[in-house]
Scaffold this motif. Structure first.
Motif, mmCIF file in Angstrom:
data_model
loop_
_atom_site.group_PDB
_atom_site.id
_atom_site.type_symbol
_atom_site.label_atom_id
_atom_site.label_comp_id
_atom_site.label_asym_id
_atom_site.label_seq_id
_atom_site.Cartn_x
_atom_site.Cartn_y
_atom_site.Cartn_z
ATOM 1 N N LEU A 93 0.834 -1.203 0.000
ATOM 2 C CA LEU A 93 0.000 0.000 0.000
ATOM 3 C C LEU A 93 0.866 1.250 0.000
ATOM 4 O O LEU A 93 0.621 2.199 -0.758
ATOM 5 C CB LEU A 93 -0.919 0.001 1.228
ATOM 6 C CG LEU A 93 -1.861 1.208 1.322
ATOM 7 C CD1 LEU A 93 -2.977 1.087 0.293
ATOM 8 C CD2 LEU A 93 -2.448 1.345 2.721
ATOM 9 N N ALA A 94 1.907 1.259 0.830
ATOM 10 C CA ALA A 94 2.782 2.427 0.925
ATOM 11 C C ALA A 94 3.501 2.687 -0.399
ATOM 12 O O ALA A 94 3.611 3.837 -0.844
ATOM 13 C CB ALA A 94 3.804 2.215 2.045
ATOM 14 N N PHE A 95 3.986 1.630 -1.039
ATOM 15 C CA PHE A 95 4.707 1.777 -2.307
ATOM 16 C C PHE A 95 3.796 2.363 -3.385
ATOM 17 O O PHE A 95 4.191 3.271 -4.137
ATOM 18 C CB PHE A 95 5.246 0.412 -2.742
ATOM 19 C CG PHE A 95 6.116 0.445 -3.968
ATOM 20 C CD1 PHE A 95 7.275 1.206 -3.990
ATOM 21 C CD2 PHE A 95 5.772 -0.286 -5.092
ATOM 22 C CE1 PHE A 95 8.085 1.232 -5.129
ATOM 23 C CE2 PHE A 95 6.577 -0.270 -6.221
ATOM 24 C CZ PHE A 95 7.734 0.493 -6.238
ATOM 25 N N TYR A 96 2.585 1.868 -3.456
ATOM 26 C CA TYR A 96 1.608 2.375 -4.421
ATOM 27 C C TYR A 96 1.283 3.842 -4.150
ATOM 28 O O TYR A 96 1.301 4.677 -5.067
ATOM 29 C CB TYR A 96 0.346 1.522 -4.334
ATOM 30 C CG TYR A 96 -0.818 2.011 -5.161
ATOM 31 C CD1 TYR A 96 -0.835 1.830 -6.540
ATOM 32 C CD2 TYR A 96 -1.913 2.626 -4.559
ATOM 33 C CE1 TYR A 96 -1.914 2.257 -7.305
ATOM 34 C CE2 TYR A 96 -2.996 3.048 -5.310
ATOM 35 C CZ TYR A 96 -2.993 2.876 -6.686
ATOM 36 O OH TYR A 96 -4.061 3.300 -7.439
ATOM 37 N N ALA A 97 1.008 4.155 -2.885
ATOM 38 C CA ALA A 97 0.634 5.522 -2.535
ATOM 39 C C ALA A 97 1.771 6.500 -2.816
ATOM 40 O O ALA A 97 1.550 7.588 -3.373
ATOM 41 C CB ALA A 97 0.228 5.585 -1.066
ATOM 42 N N MET A 98 2.997 6.117 -2.458
ATOM 43 C CA MET A 98 4.129 7.016 -2.696
ATOM 44 C C MET A 98 4.374 7.214 -4.186
ATOM 45 O O MET A 98 4.758 8.299 -4.616
ATOM 46 C CB MET A 98 5.371 6.483 -1.995
ATOM 47 C CG MET A 98 5.388 6.743 -0.490
ATOM 48 S SD MET A 98 6.941 6.238 0.302
ATOM 49 C CE MET A 98 6.468 4.650 0.917
ATOM 50 N N SER A 99 4.142 6.175 -4.986
ATOM 51 C CA SER A 99 4.376 6.294 -6.429
ATOM 52 C C SER A 99 3.400 7.260 -7.081
ATOM 53 O O SER A 99 3.700 7.861 -8.122
ATOM 54 C CB SER A 99 4.269 4.924 -7.108
ATOM 55 O OG SER A 99 2.932 4.467 -7.154
ATOM 56 N N LEU A 100 2.209 7.418 -6.488
ATOM 57 C CA LEU A 100 1.191 8.319 -7.033
ATOM 58 C C LEU A 100 1.048 9.603 -6.227
ATOM 59 O O LEU A 100 0.145 10.402 -6.473
ATOM 60 C CB LEU A 100 -0.162 7.599 -7.087
ATOM 61 C CG LEU A 100 -0.246 6.395 -8.031
ATOM 62 C CD1 LEU A 100 -1.622 5.751 -7.954
ATOM 63 C CD2 LEU A 100 0.067 6.805 -9.467
ATOM 64 N N ASN A 101 1.936 9.767 -5.223
ATOM 65 C CA ASN A 101 1.907 10.962 -4.384
ATOM 66 C C ASN A 101 0.580 11.090 -3.626
ATOM 67 O O ASN A 101 0.005 12.168 -3.512
ATOM 68 C CB ASN A 101 2.157 12.217 -5.222
ATOM 69 C CG ASN A 101 2.642 13.390 -4.379
ATOM 70 O OD1 ASN A 101 3.386 13.207 -3.412
ATOM 71 N ND2 ASN A 101 2.216 14.592 -4.721
#
Length: 481
Positions: A93-101
């Motif tokens: 979840l964190a990786f996805y969220a950070m990739s999309l800001n």
């Protein structure tokens, strides 16, 4: 509409910030409490711009779906849109969220018992800081009535897909060809993605002990039952390794070909070495072999908890470190900037992750053409063990630590003179005592539950485990008497 002061709500409900995220008993985490925390996160950190999307995920605890629905209702009330990523590992979840800001909210109690749960909050840049926790705690929110209709938000599968590709694209497709790897699945939310990733890299995967009943696996305090299970599985299935995680997939549990579970801080040390880190940031509870190995230009020690490790990593990067890794005694690995696998730069993921360290150890063993058990052979011979006293009041823990810190003779009531005099007292987090014989005992109240944790370090594993066991037995006996 109800006006809620978060500080007052924390005191009344018992749901409060611990080592990582807000935690409490399930019966304390009402719809109102969870929704209020969500609004305080969004408003307290000024995240409610028009059309703002918030990534939302959960673990496999039976209480998690209801908490997700309450969080989603609060996200909608704030004028934002929930992007529900389903049941997935916290780092996914964190990786996805950070990739999309995007900011993110993960519903998970991690490794704590099933009658508890929690909520982790992420800014678009990553985990919230302790200062952000203060801002949330000081907020006052106005909350509409929460009506739970029982329907979950629409599922978006992109986060899990992207997380899997992070690792299948990083390593060769045949890296694990010829290896038999067991996955101790229990109720880990990472169990299916682990199978997909390991299979994609060529491994033959054996499913072990899958259950739909939630099992709280603490990677810092492996139960005797699980120790014996590991040994039996390795022999029965002729495995090269066993991989598992805690409930939300951010702390690894890795066993070698004999079924012996590896210590998380040694896993972290080896992982940082493979990824060519020049700086390591790790809590005070981790093995001193990290410094003694001489593998890193700089080692920074912090308090226990990923927010402190992340703050240390940011400090190192700002000071000019080119490749920074963080890890904890539980094995959770935090990838800073500049780490690489061969010629590939690893995208930073400054939150605890279980899949990366597991794959790195497997890659190291394959690259060196050795068994997993031999990877630590060249490290300094320092061994750590840990365990905990459960249902141990925090007040009792603090009173014990205060006595040991302030009364130079108090330690003799627990350890006599067998360890020699105390040479050093470290109060970075709890009380870490270094004795004249070089052994270390570290006592610390848990930040997540009424538990007293004990870490020990010695020249061999049996002695380290004996130190932990005898220390906790004597503490328990002393408190009862």
């Amino acid at each position: 509409m109800t006006k809620i002061n978060i500080q007052n709500m924390m005191s009344e409900s018992g749901v409060a910030f611990g080592t990582s995220g807000a935690r409490g008993l399930v019966n304390q985490m009402t719809d109102q409490v969870c929704a209020a925390y969500t609004l305080a996160f969004l408003h307290g950190l000024n995240l409610t711009k028009p059309g703002q999307k918030i990534a939302l995920g959960m673990d496999l605890r039976p209480s998690s779906p209801a908490i997700v629905r309450a969080c989603a209702a609060a996200i909608n009330q704030a004028g934002c849109e929930a992007v529900f990523c389903g049941a997935l590992p916290t780092p996914a979840l964190a990786f996805y969220a950070m990739s999309l800001n995007l900011p993110a909210i993960m519903v998970t109690g991690s490794h704590i018992p099933f009658d508890r749960n929690g909520i982790k909050f992420y800014r678009a840049e990553g985990e919230i800081s302790k200062a952000d926790e203060v801002a949330i705690s000081q907020a006052t929110v106005e909350l509409d009535d929460i009506i739970d209709h029982g329907s979950m938000p629409t599922l978006n599968p992109d986060a899990l897909r992207q997380y899997n590709h992070r690792y299948t694209d990083l390593f060769a497709a045949d890296m694990l060809s010829g290896w038999r790897i067991g996955i101790y699945e229990h109720s880990s939310v990472a169990r299916d993605c682990l199978r997909e990733v390991l299979s994609s890299l060529g491994a033959e995967v054996i499913s072990l002990a899958r259950t739909e009943t939630f099992v709280p696996i603490d990677t810092e305090a492996v139960s005797e039952e699980d120790r014996q299970r590991g040994l039996a599985w390795a022999q029965e299935y002729q495995l090269d390794a066993i991989i598992s995680t805690d409930g939300d997939g951010d702390r690894p549990l890795i066993a070698d070909e004999t079924g012996t579970w590896l210590r998380g801080d040694i896993v972290g040390l080896l992982c940082a070495q493979f990824l060519v880190a020049d700086t390591v940031v790790t809590p005070v509870s981790c093995n001193t072999a990290i410094e003694a190995s001489g593998l890193f230009q700089q080692v920074l020690r912090t308090r226990i908890g990923s927010p402190y490790v992340i703050a240390g990593m940011e400090q190192a990067e700002q000071a000019g470190s080119q490749s920074v890794a963080g890890f904890e005694a539980n094995g959770g690995f935090l990838a800073g900037k500049g780490l690489r696998v061969a010629d590939q730069i690893l995208t930073a993921l400054p939150t605890r992750d279980a899949v990366l360290p597991a794959l790195v150890l497997l890659a190291m063993a394959k690259q060196q053409n050795v068994k997993l058990s031999t990877l630590s052979n060249n490290l300094p011979k320092r061994y750590t063990a840990s365990d905990r006293l459960q249902d141990f009041p925090v007040a009792a823990s603090r009173a014990l630590l205060e006595q040991l810190q302030n009364d130079d003779s108090a330690y003799k009531s627990l350890w006599g003179s067998e360890l020699g005099a105390i040479q050093q007292k470290d109060v970075t987090d709890g009380l870490r005592l270094t004795f004249a014989n070089g052994e270390i005992v570290h006592l610390r109240p848990s930040g997540n539950a009424p538990e007293l944790r004990c870490y020990a370090e010695a020249a061999n594993m049996v002695r380290a485990q004996t130190l932990v066991t005898t220390s906790l037995e004597r503490i328990a006996k002393q408190v009862v008497s």
